[in-house]
Every structure is written in C-alpha cells, then in structure tokens.
Design an enzyme around this catalytic site. Structure first.
Site, PDB file in Angstrom:
ATOM      1  N   GLU A  29       0.809  -1.226   0.000  1.00 32.76           N
ATOM      2  CA  GLU A  29       0.000   0.000   0.000  1.00 32.76           C
ATOM      3  C   GLU A  29       0.838   1.270   0.000  1.00 32.76           C
ATOM      4  OE1 GLU A  29      -2.731   3.172   0.724  1.00 32.76           O
ATOM      5  OE2 GLU A  29      -1.021   2.751   1.997  1.00 32.76           O
ATOM      6  N   ASP A  30       1.947   1.273   0.742  1.00 33.13           N
ATOM      7  CA  ASP A  30       2.777   2.472   0.753  1.00 33.13           C
ATOM      8  C   ASP A  30       4.244   2.079   0.692  1.00 33.13           C
ATOM      9  OD1 ASP A  30       3.248   5.154   0.669  1.00 33.13           O
ATOM     10  OD2 ASP A  30       2.781   5.560   2.780  1.00 33.13           O
ATOM     11  N   HIS A  90      -0.726   0.482   7.079  1.00 31.71           N
ATOM     12  CA  HIS A  90      -1.298   1.334   6.033  1.00 31.71           C
ATOM     13  C   HIS A  90      -0.183   2.275   5.558  1.00 31.71           C
ATOM     14  CE1 HIS A  90      -5.423   3.425   4.970  1.00 31.71           C
ATOM     15  NE2 HIS A  90      -4.598   3.368   3.943  1.00 31.71           N
ATOM     16  N   ILE A  92       3.095   4.794   5.538  1.00 27.75           N
ATOM     17  CA  ILE A  92       4.360   4.775   6.277  1.00 27.75           C
ATOM     18  C   ILE A  92       5.177   6.029   5.952  1.00 27.75           C
ATOM     19  CG2 ILE A  92       4.512   2.254   6.427  1.00 27.75           C
ATOM     20  CD1 ILE A  92       6.510   2.294   4.124  1.00 27.75           C
ATOM     21  N   HIS A 109      -3.971  -0.436  11.888  1.00 19.60           N
ATOM     22  CA  HIS A 109      -5.399  -0.551  12.222  1.00 19.60           C
ATOM     23  C   HIS A 109      -5.667  -1.877  12.946  1.00 19.60           C
ATOM     24  CE1 HIS A 109      -6.126   2.946   9.739  1.00 19.60           C
ATOM     25  NE2 HIS A 109      -5.609   2.343   8.700  1.00 19.60           N
ATOM     26  N   ASN A 143      -4.922   7.541   7.586  1.00 16.76           N
ATOM     27  CA  ASN A 143      -4.575   6.915   6.310  1.00 16.76           C
ATOM     28  C   ASN A 143      -3.067   6.948   6.082  1.00 16.76           C
ATOM     29  OD1 ASN A 143      -3.979   6.901   3.329  1.00 16.76           O
ATOM     30  ND2 ASN A 143      -6.170   6.512   3.212  1.00 16.76           N
ATOM     31  N   ASP A 144      -2.479   8.137   6.250  1.00 15.86           N
ATOM     32  CA  ASP A 144      -1.058   8.285   5.942  1.00 15.86           C
ATOM     33  C   ASP A 144      -0.427   9.278   6.905  1.00 15.86           C
ATOM     34  OD1 ASP A 144       1.306   7.826   4.573  1.00 15.86           O
ATOM     35  OD2 ASP A 144       0.849   9.176   2.908  1.00 15.86           O
ATOM     36  N   ASN A 199      -5.911  11.740   1.840  1.00 14.61           N
ATOM     37  CA  ASN A 199      -5.265  10.438   1.699  1.00 14.61           C
ATOM     38  C   ASN A 199      -3.755  10.588   1.859  1.00 14.61           C
ATOM     39  OD1 ASN A 199      -4.266   7.931   0.297  1.00 14.61           O
ATOM     40  ND2 ASN A 199      -6.447   7.567   0.106  1.00 14.61           N
ATOM     41  N   ASP A 244      -3.988   8.645  -4.706  1.00 12.42           N
ATOM     42  CA  ASP A 244      -3.763   7.948  -3.438  1.00 12.42           C
ATOM     43  C   ASP A 244      -2.503   8.507  -2.763  1.00 12.42           C
ATOM     44  OD1 ASP A 244      -3.575   5.948  -1.373  1.00 12.42           O
ATOM     45  OD2 ASP A 244      -4.706   4.560  -2.615  1.00 12.42           O
ATOM     46  N   ASN A 245      -1.451   7.725  -2.606  1.00  9.67           N
ATOM     47  CA  ASN A 245      -0.259   8.198  -1.895  1.00  9.67           C
ATOM     48  C   ASN A 245       0.619   9.087  -2.774  1.00  9.67           C
ATOM     49  OD1 ASN A 245      -0.575   6.945   0.700  1.00  9.67           O
ATOM     50  ND2 ASN A 245      -0.272   4.989  -0.325  1.00  9.67           N
TER      51      ASN A 245
END
Length: 330
Positions: A29-30, A90, A92, A109, A143-144, A199, A244-245
């Site tokens: 995800e990240d 999630h 980082i 989470h 989220n981030d 996000n 997103d990221n």
C-alpha cells in the site's frame, strides 16, 4: 459516480523494463525510500470495504535495496512484545535523526482502530524495534503520515468515522469532514480540514510545503507549513483520477503518485472487470502550469489498485492496496 470516476476507462501506458516483485502477494500500500536507496514497503492492509486476499494473515513490512542489480523484497523482523497478530499496516514514513538513526512511522489498524506505530530500523539485523504505539482522540481514521521529527508527524484522517456503514454514508452524502492533524508529544491539533477524503501526505524537499491528496475530490493540495506547525492553503491541482499516496523525488521535487483510474472497479473488485492502475508524475506543482505526465497505466491485467509510486535513481516502485508490486527501470 462522479467521485468514484465510475465511467472512466483508461488507455494502457506501458514501461519496457518492469517485473512483479517476488514475495509480495497481499498488497504494497505504501512505499518510502531512504536517500541511500533502501525502500520500505507496507503490505497486508485490511481496509473496510476493500476485499483482502488473505484476511487472516498479519501485515508485514518489506525492505528492498534498490542499489542491487536485481533487488528483492525481504521481510523485516519485528521485535518481541509487539502484537504481530493484529498488525494491519497502512501509510508509512521514515525520519533520519541527526545521529543517523532511522525511524519508521507506520499507520496501523489493529481491531478496527487507528494507531501510529513508531519503530527504529536496525539495518545490520534487518529488523524493526518497536518503540511505542501512539493513540489520540484526533487520530480517528488515519490513512497516511509524514514524519517531522523522531516522534512528531502530520497525519491524514481519510474519514470522520471508522465504522464502514457510517464511512460509506459520509462518502455518499459528500461530507467534507476529513482533515489533517499534527502530532507531537507536547501538542496535538487539527491543522487543515474540509477534505472529502484526505489520503496521501508528503513534504517538499525544502520542507516548506505539505502536499495532501484528496482521493474523492481528484486533486492535490499545496499547503504552506508555518513555524507553529499550522498549514495554510496555497493552491489546488485538479486531476481526473483518484489520487492515493504521494512520493517526492528529493532531487527534482517532482510528485509521483499511484492512482485509481476507476474507484467503482476498486470497490467491487470483480475478477471479470478488474480495477486498473495509474501512475502520474507532477512536475513544477508550484508554477502557473504544472506538467502532469501519465507514466504508467494498466487495466488490471498486470497490476490492480495502484496506491503509490516511488522513484530512486531511475528506478520506479509501484505499490497496490491488496495486489502485487511492480519494479521498473525508467
């Protein structure tokens, strides 16, 4: 439907030298890359409303050394005493202290809650030593994060609620209750608000500006950072995709982002109509006319649900929420 870009189809944009990374099967995800080319990858996110390929498998943090000719992903060991069974990583962010200690901040989470876990990276041992778990009433649906010091950061709350039904209602009604919070041991406060769903978050190389992606508004906000840690809005760059990221090229200041071309496909995750992937490079975001380039786009046949894109010395890593990860040489 507009917020999810439900009607959008994309033309593929391929890169010549790409391969899927072995060992990463449940998302990436990240991704955060240190100046020396070591890349941290968070894997195994279980997020409300998004199907998880292996819901019972704890999350992992992988490391890749992008200086190697054929870099591979190695799972980092996490020190004893940390609850690995409920690890659900999630966003980082890394921080290098004056004594060269590398700290890794991980949004977690566990049991449908939001925490930020602080680790120290021990390179000789390929391990992470857990230092502390950060909880706060303002860190509701994180989220981030982007690290500001060894124990301080900015964090995005992507929703006001963390319960999936209330979250969906918030989304459906178009409530702009999402925000950005500054956290330090001495002070915790909201520093920006009014997002549909804040996000990805990151910082400019000169550390004067914070960038925030609003995934359902399809845009990136440029915020000026002040001495008291408050943020003020400078400008907004409108795009036509779910951003997103955000990753920053430290040399050029370019913003690289993993995007979801069609959020409805991501939500349904139908094997017959797979969610696609899209990578954008944003140059000169502070200028009158930023340049936005689609570097990569795929219909889901190779990569599904891209959430991040990070570069290092002509190499590109593309991560996903729940699928594989792609390594490319630009």
């Amino acid at each position: 439907r507009n917020r999810f870009n439900a009607s959008r189809e994309i033309a593929p944009v391929s890169l010549p030298n790409c391969r899927l990374i072995k060992g990463i099967e449940t998302g990436s995800e990240d991704i955060d890359i240190l100046p020396n080319g070591l890349a941290f990858i968070s894997s195994g996110l279980k997020y409300p409303g998004v199907k998880s390929p292996r819901p019972d498998k704890p999350g992992e943090i992988f490391l890749m050394d992008l200086n190697e000719d054929n870099p591979r992903a190695v799972e980092l060991r996490i020190s004893r005493g940390f609850d690995l069974a409920s690890f659900n990583p999630h966003g980082i962010s890394t921080y290098i202290d004056r004594d060269d200690t590398v700290y890794l901040f991980v949004v977690n989470h566990p049991h449908q809650k939001s925490t930020v876990e602080l680790f120290k990276f021990v390179e000789d041992d390929s391990s992470l030593v857990h230092l502390k778990t950060i909880r706060h009433d303002l860190l509701t649906s994180v989220n981030d994060v982007v690290a500001m010091g060894p124990d301080s950061f900015y964090a995005t709350n992507d929703h006001y609620f963390f319960d999936f039904i209330l979250m969906f209602l918030e989304m459906f009604l178009g409530l702009t209750w999402s925000n950005v919070v500054y956290y330090s041991p001495n002070e915790v406060k909201e520093v920006a608000a009014g997002f549909y769903s804040a996000n990805g978050i990151n910082i400019s190389p000169d550390r004067k500006y914070i960038y925030v992606a609003d995934i359902f508004a399809h845009n990136v906000h440029v915020m000026e950072k002040h001495a008291n840690w408050n943020l003020t809005h400078v400008k907004t760059l409108q795009l036509d995709t779910l951003v997103d990221n955000l990753s920053i090229d430290p040399h050029t200041g370019d913003i690289w982002t993993g995007c979801h071309p069609n959020g409805m496909k991501l939500l349904y995750n139908d094997p017959e109509n797979l969610p696609g992937s899209e990578v954008l490079r944003i140059q000169n975001i502070h200028s009158e006319e930023p340049v936005v380039t689609r570097v990569y786009a795929d219909d889901g046949s190779v990569l599904q649900g891209s959430s991040v894109a990070s570069v290092y010395e002509g190499k590109l890593l593309i991560g996903t929420i729940f699928h594989r990860a792609l390594y490319c040489e630009l």
